[in-house]
Design a protein around this motif. Structure first.
Motif, PDB file in Angstrom:
ATOM      1  N   GLY A 219       0.787  -1.229   0.000  1.00  0.00           N
ATOM      2  CA  GLY A 219       0.000   0.000   0.000  1.00  0.00           C
ATOM      3  C   GLY A 219       0.813   1.270   0.000  1.00  0.00           C
ATOM      4  N   TRP A 220       2.132   1.155  -0.175  1.00  0.00           N
ATOM      5  CA  TRP A 220       2.999   2.322  -0.062  1.00  0.00           C
ATOM      6  C   TRP A 220       2.984   3.218  -1.297  1.00  0.00           C
ATOM      7  N   LEU A 221       2.465   2.724  -2.396  1.00  0.00           N
ATOM      8  CA  LEU A 221       2.344   3.589  -3.577  1.00  0.00           C
ATOM      9  C   LEU A 221       1.099   4.467  -3.484  1.00  0.00           C
ATOM     10  N   GLY A 222       0.262   4.190  -2.490  1.00  0.00           N
ATOM     11  CA  GLY A 222      -0.896   5.035  -2.202  1.00  0.00           C
ATOM     12  C   GLY A 222      -0.596   5.926  -1.011  1.00  0.00           C
ATOM     13  N   ARG A 223      -1.530   5.981  -0.063  1.00  0.00           N
ATOM     14  CA  ARG A 223      -1.385   6.875   1.081  1.00  0.00           C
ATOM     15  C   ARG A 223      -0.780   6.191   2.312  1.00  0.00           C
TER      16      ARG A 223
END
Length: 233
Positions: A219-223
């Motif tokens: 999920g690090w490419l998001g928020r």
């Protein structure tokens, strides 16, 4: 507090004694110690399985065992004497096994909540490269905060160090131990910068790579950010 200490030599010389000055000021800590090369004698063989498959070393049992201790620890302590102006060869060999979890590849989420100490000592003021080389790995692993302790001892025997120098080491050790006990709320500016720079690279430069898949799955490419409280165990 759990501490994983990795010593860059099996000899209990000056750097080992300096590490003990820090550890004895944390009497409630649970300390797991590893000595190099005894506990990780293998060289990295560039098989790249740690990059392509799971985020662990397939070649070295020692590297796998130490990684488990690193991930379980609250504090990582790396200590190395200075050899030929740099860290010991066995410490470099040890660090080579974890290049796959550098920020540019597959960082481990647990690292972003840890503190670390790196210790280097030399017979003169030439310890900076050794400190930097160990701290580079910790920063790129994502360790939230790393404290450095370097000393020009002008001596190879702990017993022959002057009382004044031992007092200096004791004061530095006490300050460092106090910082470790206070803990950290999140990574410092350098680690955050590295994370965001690598995030942009994974998202836009290498979106189809295995590393980008790792970042996307976490999920690090998001928020989502690995140091946020909801991500802590």
């Amino acid at each position: 507090m759990k501490i994983c200490a990795v010593y860059g030599t099996e000899r209990k010389g000056c750097t080992w004694h300096i590490a003990q000055e820090v550890l004895t000021r944390l009497p409630e800590a649970e300390v797991t110690e590893f000595y190099l090369p005894r506990d990780c004698p293998d060289f990295c063989i560039s098989c790249f399985r740690c990059f392509i498959e799971e985020n662990r070393c397939y070649h070295s049992e020692g590297a796998r065992r130490i990684l488990s201790a690193l991930l379980a620890a609250d504090v990582i302590l790396l200590s190395s004497p200075v050899y030929a102006l740099h860290l010991s060869g066995q410490m470099k060999t040890f660090l080579d096994h974890y290049a796959n979890m550098w920020m540019v590849h597959k960082p481990n989420e647990e690292m972003f909540h840890k503190q670390a100490v790196v210790i280097a000592a030399a017979s003169g003021p030439v310890y900076r490269a050794a400190l930097r080389e160990m701290k580079d790995s910790l920063d790129f692993w994502g360790v939230a905060r790393t404290y450095t302790m370097g000393f020009a001892l002008m001596e190879i025997s702990w017993d022959r160090l002057s009382a004044k120098l031992k007092q200096k080491i004791a004061r530095r050790s006490e300050r460092t131990a106090a910082k470790l006990e206070r803990g950290v709320s999140g990574p410092g500016p350098k680690v955050r910068f590295l994370f965001h720079a690598m995030r942009l690279a994974q998202k836009y430069a290498w979106p189809d790579s295995l590393d980008a898949r790792w970042w996307r799955e976490h999920g690090w490419l998001g928020r989502k950010r690995p140091w946020e409280k909801e991500n802590m165990q």
